[in-house]
Scaffold this active site. Structure first.
Site, PDB file in Angstrom:
ATOM      1  N   PRO A  62       8.369   2.010   5.250  1.00 59.69           N
ATOM      2  CG  PRO A  62      10.218   0.811   5.965  1.00 59.69           C
ATOM      3  CD  PRO A  62       8.994   1.468   6.440  1.00 59.69           C
ATOM      4  CD  GLU A  63       3.684   0.343   1.034  1.00 61.77           C
ATOM      5  OE1 GLU A  63       3.403   0.035  -0.139  1.00 61.77           O
ATOM      6  OE2 GLU A  63       2.839   0.788   1.823  1.00 61.77           O
TER       7      GLU A  63
END
Length: 286
Positions: A2-3
């Site tokens: 997750p970015e």
DNA sequence: CGGCATACCTGCAAGC
DNA sequence: TGCTTGCAGGTATGCC
């Protein structure tokens, strides 16, 4: 994975099942993730209603009618899954890494899974969440109005560190991670090794460079969000998993492969900067 | 204070 | 097959 784009996609997927919904039951299956769960975590959530759900940097925030905000971070390996059938009816039992299960009053069962446990969940006072230690030093939102070439030039002025490190630093810009920094630098033809301060160094090209980088950051992120939305189909996979989508990267994880720029004959190189991989084309990124 | 290494934890792929 | 090694998309801390 997750970015920012993945977290944004997760928020969009959770919203229809969480916003304006009430926690009927909460299962907390261990006492800590990266940090301990707060005291009485379950009791403070149960019977409270989420008034709004949003993202700040890579954090997910759920405002509760109790006056608290549920703050969540996915770390490296955190993910949410939405099921419509309660496990006791479907016969499924929680996996080893299913740490928190939210049973909502609309029947949705939302499971937080995180093998590496670098994620976190905590509760903070709604009136003071801006000053919370995890949020107060976070930089600008790259998809908001503040991001511009001028901003970057000023922000990076005098910094001896590399562009890579400066872009990764959440105090400058919030939400960029290793992948999208590599991709944004590639799109703007800038080397991850370039000193951050040289973005601002006076000269004919300085404005161009800074503006180009600002635009590249914005485009890389919005392209990824768009890809996530389309590949997840309304942000939820049929198996209920949220936030994981295939995206075709130009440089990330392409060591040794050809540069995608038609006018360039370079090969993608992998180097290590402050302990993390950077992928770039040494021929066209300067 | 800036800049770097390290630690947190597990899973997975590659190499032997 | 099974063991070891290195690597993984994040962040806080401590050290110089």
């Amino acid at each position: 994975m997750p970015e920012l784009p993945e977290v944004e996609t997760v928020v969009k997927g959770l919203r229809p099942k969480m916003e304006n919904c009430t926690f009927s039951r909460v299962e907390q299956r261990r006492k800590n993730l990266r940090i301990p769960f707060p005291r009485d975590f379950v009791e403070r959530l149960e019977n409270s209603t989420i008034t709004s759900l949003w993202r700040r940097a890579k954090y997910i925030l759920a405002e509760l009618d109790s006056g608290e905000v549920l703050l969540m971070h996915l770390g490296m390996s955190g993910r949410f899954t939405i099921d419509e059938t309660p496990p006791e009816q479907s016969g499924a039992s929680p996996g080893r890494h299913d740490h928190v299960i939210f049973h909502m009053n609309n029947g949705a069962v939302i499971t937080y899974t995180d093998p590496r446990r670098f994620g976190l969940m905590t509760l903070i006072d709604a009136t003071r969440f801006h000053n919370h230690r995890l949020l107060k030093n976070i930089g600008i939102e790259p998809l908001g109005n503040e991001l511009s070439g001028t901003f970057l030039a000023q922000c990076f002025a005098g910094k001896k560190t590399s562009l890579k490190a400066a872009l990764l630093d959440q105090k400058n810009i919030a939400g960029l991670g290793n992948i999208y920094v590599c991709e944004a630098l590639y799109r703007s033809c800038l080397s991850p090794l370039r000193r951050a301060a040289t973005l601002a160094r006076p000269g004919a090209r300085a404005v161009e460079r800074a503006d180009g980088l600002a635009i590249a950051i914005r485009n890389v992120l919005s392209d990824a969000i768009a890809a996530g939305g389309s590949s997840l189909k309304d942000y939820v996979r049929t198996n209920g998993e949220l936030g994981y989508f295939q995206h075709r990267f130009d440089v990330y994880d392409r060591e040794g492969e050809e540069c995608r720029r038609k006018t360039c004959s370079g090969r993608i190189k992998r180097i290590v900067q402050s302990g993390r991989s950077s992928f770039y084309c040494p021929r066209c990124q300067r």
